[in-house]
Design a protein around this motif. Structure first.
Motif, PDB file in Angstrom:
ATOM      1  N   THR A 216      39.820 -42.121 -22.936  1.00  0.00           N
ATOM      2  CA  THR A 216      38.441 -41.072 -22.491  1.00  0.00           C
ATOM      3  C   THR A 216      36.989 -41.508 -22.011  1.00  0.00           C
ATOM      4  O   THR A 216      37.145 -42.090 -23.093  1.00  0.00           O
ATOM      5  CB  THR A 216      38.872 -39.702 -22.391  1.00  0.00           C
ATOM      6  N   GLN A 217      36.046 -40.933 -21.629  1.00  0.00           N
ATOM      7  CA  GLN A 217      34.692 -41.909 -21.424  1.00  0.00           C
ATOM      8  C   GLN A 217      34.373 -40.914 -22.854  1.00  0.00           C
ATOM      9  O   GLN A 217      34.019 -41.703 -23.582  1.00  0.00           O
ATOM     10  CB  GLN A 217      34.387 -41.456 -20.602  1.00  0.00           C
ATOM     11  N   GLU A 218      34.713 -39.564 -23.282  1.00  0.00           N
ATOM     12  CA  GLU A 218      34.267 -39.432 -24.271  1.00  0.00           C
ATOM     13  C   GLU A 218      34.677 -40.187 -25.855  1.00  0.00           C
ATOM     14  O   GLU A 218      33.572 -40.089 -26.831  1.00  0.00           O
ATOM     15  CB  GLU A 218      34.699 -37.889 -24.249  1.00  0.00           C
ATOM     16  N   ILE A 219      36.286 -40.276 -25.739  1.00  0.00           N
ATOM     17  CA  ILE A 219      36.456 -41.471 -26.898  1.00  0.00           C
ATOM     18  C   ILE A 219      35.500 -42.695 -26.952  1.00  0.00           C
ATOM     19  O   ILE A 219      35.307 -43.235 -28.202  1.00  0.00           O
ATOM     20  CB  ILE A 219      37.533 -41.487 -26.729  1.00  0.00           C
ATOM     21  N   TYR A 220      35.558 -42.964 -25.494  1.00  0.00           N
ATOM     22  CA  TYR A 220      34.845 -44.383 -25.768  1.00  0.00           C
ATOM     23  C   TYR A 220      33.613 -44.369 -26.231  1.00  0.00           C
ATOM     24  O   TYR A 220      32.697 -44.860 -26.991  1.00  0.00           O
ATOM     25  CB  TYR A 220      34.936 -45.053 -24.232  1.00  0.00           C
ATOM     26  N   ASP A 221      32.542 -43.391 -25.579  1.00  0.00           N
ATOM     27  CA  ASP A 221      31.431 -43.081 -26.076  1.00  0.00           C
ATOM     28  C   ASP A 221      31.125 -42.797 -27.331  1.00  0.00           C
ATOM     29  O   ASP A 221      30.051 -42.961 -28.046  1.00  0.00           O
ATOM     30  CB  ASP A 221      30.625 -41.891 -24.714  1.00  0.00           C
ATOM     31  N   SER A 222      32.283 -42.223 -28.513  1.00  0.00           N
ATOM     32  CA  SER A 222      32.001 -42.097 -28.877  1.00  0.00           C
ATOM     33  C   SER A 222      32.732 -43.059 -30.367  1.00  0.00           C
ATOM     34  O   SER A 222      31.559 -42.802 -31.724  1.00  0.00           O
ATOM     35  CB  SER A 222      33.226 -40.807 -30.197  1.00  0.00           C
ATOM     36  N   ILE A 223      32.390 -43.877 -29.675  1.00  0.00           N
ATOM     37  CA  ILE A 223      33.121 -45.234 -30.903  1.00  0.00           C
ATOM     38  C   ILE A 223      31.223 -45.670 -31.565  1.00  0.00           C
ATOM     39  O   ILE A 223      30.530 -46.045 -30.693  1.00  0.00           O
ATOM     40  CB  ILE A 223      32.926 -46.368 -30.727  1.00  0.00           C
ATOM     41  N   VAL A 224      31.240 -45.947 -32.287  1.00  0.00           N
ATOM     42  CA  VAL A 224      29.660 -46.730 -33.359  1.00  0.00           C
ATOM     43  C   VAL A 224      29.780 -47.718 -33.458  1.00  0.00           C
ATOM     44  O   VAL A 224      31.082 -47.652 -34.398  1.00  0.00           O
ATOM     45  CB  VAL A 224      28.821 -45.122 -33.918  1.00  0.00           C
ATOM     46  N   SER A 225      28.729 -48.696 -32.905  1.00  0.00           N
ATOM     47  CA  SER A 225      29.307 -50.149 -33.995  1.00  0.00           C
ATOM     48  C   SER A 225      28.251 -50.421 -35.259  1.00  0.00           C
ATOM     49  O   SER A 225      27.603 -50.206 -35.641  1.00  0.00           O
ATOM     50  CB  SER A 225      28.639 -51.174 -32.452  1.00  0.00           C
ATOM     51  N   ALA A 226      29.171 -50.502 -35.896  1.00  0.00           N
ATOM     52  CA  ALA A 226      28.274 -51.174 -37.213  1.00  0.00           C
ATOM     53  C   ALA A 226      28.006 -51.889 -37.596  1.00  0.00           C
ATOM     54  O   ALA A 226      27.157 -53.269 -36.611  1.00  0.00           O
ATOM     55  CB  ALA A 226      30.074 -51.856 -38.384  1.00  0.00           C
ATOM     56  N   THR A 227      26.844 -51.527 -38.473  1.00  0.00           N
ATOM     57  CA  THR A 227      25.761 -52.756 -38.689  1.00  0.00           C
ATOM     58  C   THR A 227      25.736 -53.897 -39.225  1.00  0.00           C
ATOM     59  O   THR A 227      26.128 -53.524 -40.410  1.00  0.00           O
ATOM     60  CB  THR A 227      24.418 -52.269 -39.114  1.00  0.00           C
ATOM     61  N   ALA A 228      25.231 -54.590 -39.187  1.00  0.00           N
ATOM     62  CA  ALA A 228      26.218 -56.231 -40.373  1.00  0.00           C
ATOM     63  C   ALA A 228      24.896 -56.437 -41.190  1.00  0.00           C
ATOM     64  O   ALA A 228      24.179 -56.130 -40.797  1.00  0.00           O
ATOM     65  CB  ALA A 228      26.682 -57.307 -39.103  1.00  0.00           C
ATOM     66  N   ASN A 229      26.045 -56.576 -42.711  1.00  0.00           N
ATOM     67  CA  ASN A 229      24.222 -56.828 -43.524  1.00  0.00           C
ATOM     68  C   ASN A 229      24.979 -58.030 -44.063  1.00  0.00           C
ATOM     69  O   ASN A 229      26.100 -58.112 -45.148  1.00  0.00           O
ATOM     70  CB  ASN A 229      24.073 -55.705 -44.529  1.00  0.00           C
ATOM     71  N   PHE A 230      24.280 -59.487 -44.555  1.00  0.00           N
ATOM     72  CA  PHE A 230      24.936 -60.153 -45.518  1.00  0.00           C
ATOM     73  C   PHE A 230      24.090 -59.871 -46.949  1.00  0.00           C
ATOM     74  O   PHE A 230      23.249 -58.630 -47.682  1.00  0.00           O
ATOM     75  CB  PHE A 230      23.657 -61.155 -45.606  1.00  0.00           C
ATOM     76  N   ASN A 231      25.277 -59.754 -48.081  1.00  0.00           N
ATOM     77  CA  ASN A 231      25.615 -59.676 -49.342  1.00  0.00           C
ATOM     78  C   ASN A 231      24.550 -60.544 -50.345  1.00  0.00           C
ATOM     79  O   ASN A 231      24.542 -61.896 -49.753  1.00  0.00           O
ATOM     80  CB  ASN A 231      26.283 -59.541 -49.515  1.00  0.00           C
ATOM     81  N   ASN A 232      24.451 -60.489 -51.345  1.00  0.00           N
ATOM     82  CA  ASN A 232      23.238 -61.807 -52.398  1.00  0.00           C
ATOM     83  C   ASN A 232      24.371 -63.052 -52.267  1.00  0.00           C
ATOM     84  O   ASN A 232      23.643 -64.105 -51.922  1.00  0.00           O
ATOM     85  CB  ASN A 232      23.285 -60.948 -53.538  1.00  0.00           C
ATOM     86  N   ASP A 233      25.666 -62.805 -51.622  1.00  0.00           N
ATOM     87  CA  ASP A 233      26.696 -63.752 -51.765  1.00  0.00           C
ATOM     88  C   ASP A 233      26.781 -65.031 -50.775  1.00  0.00           C
ATOM     89  O   ASP A 233      26.914 -65.768 -50.469  1.00  0.00           O
ATOM     90  CB  ASP A 233      27.680 -64.068 -52.837  1.00  0.00           C
ATOM     91  N   GLY A 234      25.677 -64.553 -49.457  1.00  0.00           N
ATOM     92  CA  GLY A 234      26.112 -64.658 -48.528  1.00  0.00           C
ATOM     93  C   GLY A 234      27.090 -64.265 -47.302  1.00  0.00           C
ATOM     94  O   GLY A 234      27.128 -64.853 -46.539  1.00  0.00           O
ATOM     95  N   THR A 235      28.151 -63.839 -48.235  1.00  0.00           N
ATOM     96  CA  THR A 235      29.216 -62.836 -47.019  1.00  0.00           C
ATOM     97  C   THR A 235      28.502 -61.885 -46.119  1.00  0.00           C
ATOM     98  O   THR A 235      27.346 -61.630 -46.550  1.00  0.00           O
ATOM     99  CB  THR A 235      29.624 -62.498 -47.697  1.00  0.00           C
TER     100      THR A 235
END
Length: 162
Positions: free
Chosen positions: A74-93
């Motif tokens: 449904t449109q509600e389910i699609y709209d509820s999806i939040v994309s994660a924020t990408a962060n770099f760790n100290n080791d570059g991962t």
């Protein structure tokens, strides 16, 4: 007019057998591309991720999560999806945070039509797609979600309606 004979008129193209053979072949190719060919093409390359998806969804949801609910996307389910924020760790991962867990979406809408994995270094992204073709309505709907295999968090989403 040679020798007093009139030339035979050529048959129209639609009255030739080779024309209808080509038409049937094209219909089969288009039909398999739109409808049924998707599962078999990705079956071998996605067997690992499908098994991982099954185990993660079974631990987070009831055993009925493998069955697609009647409501589906449904449109509600699609709209509820939040994309994660990408962060770099100290080791570059790369690490992801704040995204919707993929297992939650699969529990709501059922198993995807196709699944594929791609790896860059030690990071594996899984791309899943739910496709619905309605011949009676003359429409195609497709939702694609990509998630990080390690964290299970959704990193991107897209939707197609035609």
């Amino acid at each position: 007019m040679r020798n007093g004979k009139t030339p035979k008129p050529k048959k129209p193209i639609y009255k030739r057998i080779w024309f209808w053979i080509v038409v049937v072949i094209l219909v089969v190719i288009i039909g398999s591309a739109l409808g049924g060919g998707g599962k078999d093409k990705n079956k071998d390359s996605s067997s690992k991720s499908t098994a991982a998806s099954k185990s993660s969804s079974n631990s987070n949801a009831s055993s009925s999560s493998s069955e697609k609910p009647k409501s589906g996307w449904t449109q509600e389910i699609y709209d509820s999806i939040v994309s994660a924020t990408a962060n770099f760790n100290n080791d570059g991962t790369m690490a992801y945070s704040g995204g919707t867990p993929y297992a939650d979406i699969e529990a709501k809408v059922g198993k995807p039509t196709t699944t594929s994995e791609s790896s860059i270094g030690n990071q594996t992204l899984v791309t899943v797609n739910w496709t619905s073709v309605s011949w009676t309505k003359g429409s195609t709907e497709s939702v694609t979600v990509q998630y990080d295999k390690a964290s299970g968090q959704i990193t991107s989403k897209s939707k197609f309606n035609a």
